[in-house]
Motif scaffolding. Structure first.
Motif, PDB file in Angstrom:
ATOM      1  N   LEU A 212      40.293  44.517  47.529  1.00 59.14           N
ATOM      2  CA  LEU A 212      41.574  44.681  47.309  1.00 59.14           C
ATOM      3  C   LEU A 212      41.694  45.701  47.988  1.00 59.14           C
ATOM      4  O   LEU A 212      41.580  46.512  47.951  1.00 59.14           O
ATOM      5  N   PRO A 213      44.038  45.937  48.243  1.00 59.41           N
ATOM      6  CA  PRO A 213      44.271  44.961  47.201  1.00 59.41           C
ATOM      7  C   PRO A 213      44.687  44.048  49.013  1.00 59.41           C
ATOM      8  O   PRO A 213      45.068  42.349  48.383  1.00 59.41           O
ATOM      9  N   LYS A 214      44.328  43.425  49.819  1.00 65.00           N
ATOM     10  CA  LYS A 214      44.292  43.411  51.401  1.00 65.00           C
ATOM     11  C   LYS A 214      44.475  41.826  51.009  1.00 65.00           C
ATOM     12  O   LYS A 214      44.506  40.432  52.037  1.00 65.00           O
ATOM     13  N   PHE A 215      42.945  41.598  50.439  1.00 67.12           N
ATOM     14  CA  PHE A 215      41.930  40.271  50.559  1.00 67.12           C
ATOM     15  C   PHE A 215      42.146  39.536  49.365  1.00 67.12           C
ATOM     16  O   PHE A 215      41.151  38.950  49.136  1.00 67.12           O
ATOM     17  N   GLY A 216      43.201  39.878  48.163  1.00 73.25           N
ATOM     18  CA  GLY A 216      42.597  39.300  46.805  1.00 73.25           C
ATOM     19  C   GLY A 216      42.521  37.635  46.560  1.00 73.25           C
ATOM     20  O   GLY A 216      42.451  36.919  46.315  1.00 73.25           O
ATOM     21  N   ASP A 217      43.554  36.979  48.158  1.00 69.21           N
ATOM     22  CA  ASP A 217      43.455  35.498  48.130  1.00 69.21           C
ATOM     23  C   ASP A 217      42.110  34.782  48.468  1.00 69.21           C
ATOM     24  O   ASP A 217      41.646  33.633  48.498  1.00 69.21           O
ATOM     25  N   ASP A 218      41.165  36.168  49.184  1.00 68.58           N
ATOM     26  CA  ASP A 218      39.199  35.270  50.105  1.00 68.58           C
ATOM     27  C   ASP A 218      38.397  35.168  48.765  1.00 68.58           C
ATOM     28  O   ASP A 218      37.210  34.899  49.302  1.00 68.58           O
ATOM     29  N   SER A 219      39.122  35.770  47.653  1.00 74.48           N
ATOM     30  CA  SER A 219      38.280  35.231  46.289  1.00 74.48           C
ATOM     31  C   SER A 219      38.444  35.549  44.869  1.00 74.48           C
ATOM     32  O   SER A 219      40.106  35.050  44.798  1.00 74.48           O
ATOM     33  N   TYR A 220      37.872  34.627  44.640  1.00 70.25           N
ATOM     34  CA  TYR A 220      38.257  34.055  43.199  1.00 70.25           C
ATOM     35  C   TYR A 220      38.746  34.769  42.538  1.00 70.25           C
ATOM     36  O   TYR A 220      37.616  35.807  41.528  1.00 70.25           O
ATOM     37  N   GLN A 221      39.469  34.325  40.993  1.00 70.41           N
ATOM     38  CA  GLN A 221      39.399  35.616  40.144  1.00 70.41           C
ATOM     39  C   GLN A 221      39.917  34.911  38.705  1.00 70.41           C
ATOM     40  O   GLN A 221      39.966  33.738  38.811  1.00 70.41           O
ATOM     41  N   THR A 222      39.159  34.981  37.813  1.00 77.97           N
ATOM     42  CA  THR A 222      39.421  34.246  36.564  1.00 77.97           C
ATOM     43  C   THR A 222      40.958  34.438  35.439  1.00 77.97           C
ATOM     44  O   THR A 222      41.314  35.626  35.893  1.00 77.97           O
ATOM     45  N   THR A 223      40.355  33.846  34.808  1.00 80.29           N
ATOM     46  CA  THR A 223      42.067  33.804  34.125  1.00 80.29           C
ATOM     47  C   THR A 223      41.876  35.262  32.846  1.00 80.29           C
ATOM     48  O   THR A 223      43.167  35.787  32.659  1.00 80.29           O
ATOM     49  N   ASN A 224      40.802  35.722  32.837  1.00 86.72           N
ATOM     50  CA  ASN A 224      41.027  37.311  32.117  1.00 86.72           C
ATOM     51  C   ASN A 224      40.756  38.489  32.152  1.00 86.72           C
ATOM     52  O   ASN A 224      40.699  39.632  32.165  1.00 86.72           O
ATOM     53  N   GLY A 225      40.853  38.397  34.435  1.00 89.76           N
ATOM     54  CA  GLY A 225      40.986  39.262  35.315  1.00 89.76           C
ATOM     55  C   GLY A 225      39.731  39.943  35.911  1.00 89.76           C
ATOM     56  O   GLY A 225      39.956  40.241  36.911  1.00 89.76           O
ATOM     57  N   TRP A 226      39.218  38.878  34.976  1.00 87.22           N
ATOM     58  CA  TRP A 226      37.584  39.425  36.151  1.00 87.22           C
ATOM     59  C   TRP A 226      37.293  39.029  37.418  1.00 87.22           C
ATOM     60  O   TRP A 226      38.022  38.122  37.853  1.00 87.22           O
ATOM     61  N   TRP A 227      36.685  39.387  38.994  1.00 89.13           N
ATOM     62  CA  TRP A 227      36.474  38.857  40.016  1.00 89.13           C
ATOM     63  C   TRP A 227      34.905  38.095  40.162  1.00 89.13           C
ATOM     64  O   TRP A 227      34.368  38.548  39.236  1.00 89.13           O
ATOM     65  N   LEU A 228      35.292  37.199  40.880  1.00 91.25           N
ATOM     66  CA  LEU A 228      33.843  36.563  40.957  1.00 91.25           C
ATOM     67  C   LEU A 228      33.542  37.385  42.332  1.00 91.25           C
ATOM     68  O   LEU A 228      34.754  37.049  43.282  1.00 91.25           O
ATOM     69  N   VAL A 229      32.409  37.741  42.356  1.00 90.65           N
ATOM     70  CA  VAL A 229      31.815  38.617  43.543  1.00 90.65           C
ATOM     71  C   VAL A 229      31.603  37.752  44.436  1.00 90.65           C
ATOM     72  O   VAL A 229      31.225  37.118  44.282  1.00 90.65           O
ATOM     73  N   PRO A 230      32.397  38.187  46.160  1.00 93.19           N
ATOM     74  CA  PRO A 230      32.292  37.422  47.339  1.00 93.19           C
ATOM     75  C   PRO A 230      30.948  37.880  47.846  1.00 93.19           C
ATOM     76  O   PRO A 230      29.870  36.763  48.145  1.00 93.19           O
ATOM     77  N   THR A 231      30.172  38.934  47.597  1.00 93.70           N
ATOM     78  CA  THR A 231      28.419  38.928  47.904  1.00 93.70           C
ATOM     79  C   THR A 231      28.241  40.287  46.791  1.00 93.70           C
ATOM     80  O   THR A 231      28.996  40.880  46.569  1.00 93.70           O
ATOM     81  N   SER A 232      26.951  39.692  46.477  1.00 92.85           N
ATOM     82  CA  SER A 232      26.687  41.995  46.094  1.00 92.85           C
ATOM     83  C   SER A 232      26.869  42.778  45.741  1.00 92.85           C
ATOM     84  O   SER A 232      26.794  44.089  45.369  1.00 92.85           O
ATOM     85  N   GLU A 233      27.581  42.997  47.358  1.00 91.76           N
ATOM     86  CA  GLU A 233      27.715  44.698  48.271  1.00 91.76           C
ATOM     87  C   GLU A 233      28.640  45.219  46.807  1.00 91.76           C
ATOM     88  O   GLU A 233      28.849  46.436  46.826  1.00 91.76           O
ATOM     89  N   VAL A 234      29.523  44.720  46.252  1.00 95.34           N
ATOM     90  CA  VAL A 234      30.357  44.877  45.940  1.00 95.34           C
ATOM     91  C   VAL A 234      30.066  46.245  43.737  1.00 95.34           C
ATOM     92  O   VAL A 234      29.944  46.793  43.940  1.00 95.34           O
ATOM     93  N   PRO A 235      29.172  45.010  43.505  1.00 95.65           N
ATOM     94  CA  PRO A 235      28.676  45.338  42.041  1.00 95.65           C
ATOM     95  C   PRO A 235      27.465  46.623  42.727  1.00 95.65           C
ATOM     96  O   PRO A 235      27.183  48.123  41.928  1.00 95.65           O
TER      97      PRO A 235
END
Length: 430
Positions: A212-235
């Motif tokens: 983020l912020p540039k590639f939000g459209d490439d990922s999924y966001q839940t209705t309560n704001g969390w993001w589903l990871v595109p890869t575990s690189e993130v956590p």
């Protein structure tokens, strides 16, 4: 994130590095915004000093009984207070704007990254394994007789839509075996620490790892704001956010097997057959957090970890270094490993191993304390697939296929499949 001081010191070098990526020069606009921000900060400090001076003079005017001077100074303090507040607000707005601009600019390529516009300009650096010579026309993974019934796209589409798959029976077990094999190898032989990480993360984690912020459209966001990871690189990478580590704690090497989720925005009509490109898939990820002087060697080490898995599985592959025009947003240098897939008669990416330098560390304020007592410095972070499990399954099935529709499986999977290394044409393991 880029260091504004480095841009100030050498704007020409910054623009030249962006030009290698095919991007327009940006230093003049960035520096103009930075100058406006700094001017507002300076003006706020000057107004604050004037306010403090007038505030001190109020007491003297009151002691002298000079009511006119007292009232004038009170009015001046009130005016300066309002001026300071307005200038600070403007400076804060300009700072946020500058931060947003810098956050949307890709990382600068390392000097040794080859110049190029797209994947056609990537450079092969090595190749391993002999391309199998079949006495028949090899099929794609989903067409192999022993696989077809257990790789159910129709039911998955009924449940979830396009680009999902339901793996069943022996094929599901082979998929699981591959993931276990990868993790065990990384832990037992490659010295990585296994982590069971979340797949739901906050905005800050996505931002800190340049999603983020540039590639939000490439990922999924839940209705309560969390993001589903595109890869575990993130956590894994964000686990050191905000930390100042002791140099002695470095390097930190982690691996995790997780579900991954990508919207595949902009890939309509691309790789729609089979399970090559899915919205939900599994990957075993590698992440390293290292001293800046170690990052180039660490990238080579991580690359060998990923390549070694394919060699153990007997899958032919080639390794390429991505050109400047094909690298990911946060990468300073990327090597792709491409496995041979006979059904398509080509190599397909199965791993990307990237160094980001301090690009992510700056975004998430991750530092280390030098052992010599110097000032804290930004860490370097690296990430790599070790490997993409679904794509590895494709390579194993296609390279091991037999003319009768059965599949011979790699010996290294024997401990995970109770010694049964043949997938029969009927879909059973024997």
């Amino acid at each position: 994130m880029h260091d504004i001081r480095a841009i100030r010191e050498n704007p020409a070098a910054f623009d030249a590095a962006l030009a290698r990526r095919g991007d327009a020069a940006m230093s003049s606009d960035i520096l103009a915004l930075d100058e406006s921000r700094r001017a507002k900060i300076q003006a706020a400090e000057t107004a604050q000093a004037d306010q403090n001076r007038a505030a001190k003079a109020i007491g003297a005017a009151k002691a002298k009984g000079d009511d006119a001077e007292f009232e004038r100074l009170r009015a001046e303090v009130a005016g300066k207070k309002a001026e300071v507040a307005a200038l600070q607000t403007e400076a804060k707005e300009l700072d946020a704007k500058l931060t947003d601009v810098l956050a949307r600019i890709p990382n600068l390529p390392a000097e040794d990254v080859p110049a190029g516009a797209d994947e056609d300009d990537n450079v092969e650096v090595s190749k391993w394994g002999a391309i199998p010579n079949f006495a028949f026309d090899p099929k794609e993974h989903f067409e192999i007789k022993g696989v077809a019934a257990a790789m159910d796209f129709e039911t998955a589409a009924k449940i979830s839509g396009a680009r999902f798959v339901l793996l069943k029976g022996a094929v599901a077990r082979i998929h699981r075996a591959l993931a276990q094999f990868m993790v065990d190898t990384h832990v037992d032989e490659n010295g990585l620490t296994e982590v069971n990480s979340p797949v739901l993360v906050r905005d800050e984690a996505m931002y800190g790892t340049d999603k983020l912020p540039k590639f939000g459209d490439d990922s999924y966001q839940t209705t309560n704001g969390w993001w589903l990871v595109p890869t575990s690189e993130v956590p894994l990478t964000y686990s050191v956010a905000g930390d100042t580590l002791d140099e002695a704690a470095l390097p930190i090497r982690m691996t995790a097997h997780t579900l991954c989720f990508r919207s595949e925005a902009g890939s309509a009509g691309k790789d729609t057959s089979g399970m090559l490109r899915q919205h939900q898939f599994e990957k075993v990820e590698m992440v390293s957090v290292v001293h800046p002087t170690q990052s180039d060697d660490e990238q080579k080490r991580m690359l060998r970890c990923a390549e070694g898995l394919l060699e153990k599985l007997g899958i032919p592959y080639r390794t390429v270094v991505l050109c400047t025009g094909d690298m990911g947003f946060g990468a300073r240098r990327t090597f792709d490993i491409e496995a041979w897939v006979p059904g398509q008669n080509t190599y397909r990416e199965i791993s990307s191993v990237s160094t980001t330098g301090d690009f992510q560390a700056r975004r998430m304020n991750a530092r280390f304390k030098p052992s010599d007592g110097g000032k804290p410095e930004y860490l370097h972070t690296l990430n790599g697939s070790g490997l993409a499990v679904g794509r590895c399954l494709i390579a194993v099935l296609e390279n091991g296929q037999q003319e009768d529709g059965s599949v011979k499986l790699p010996e290294v999977l024997a401990p995970y499949l109770s010694g049964r290394l043949t997938l029969t044409a009927e879909g059973a393991l024997v």
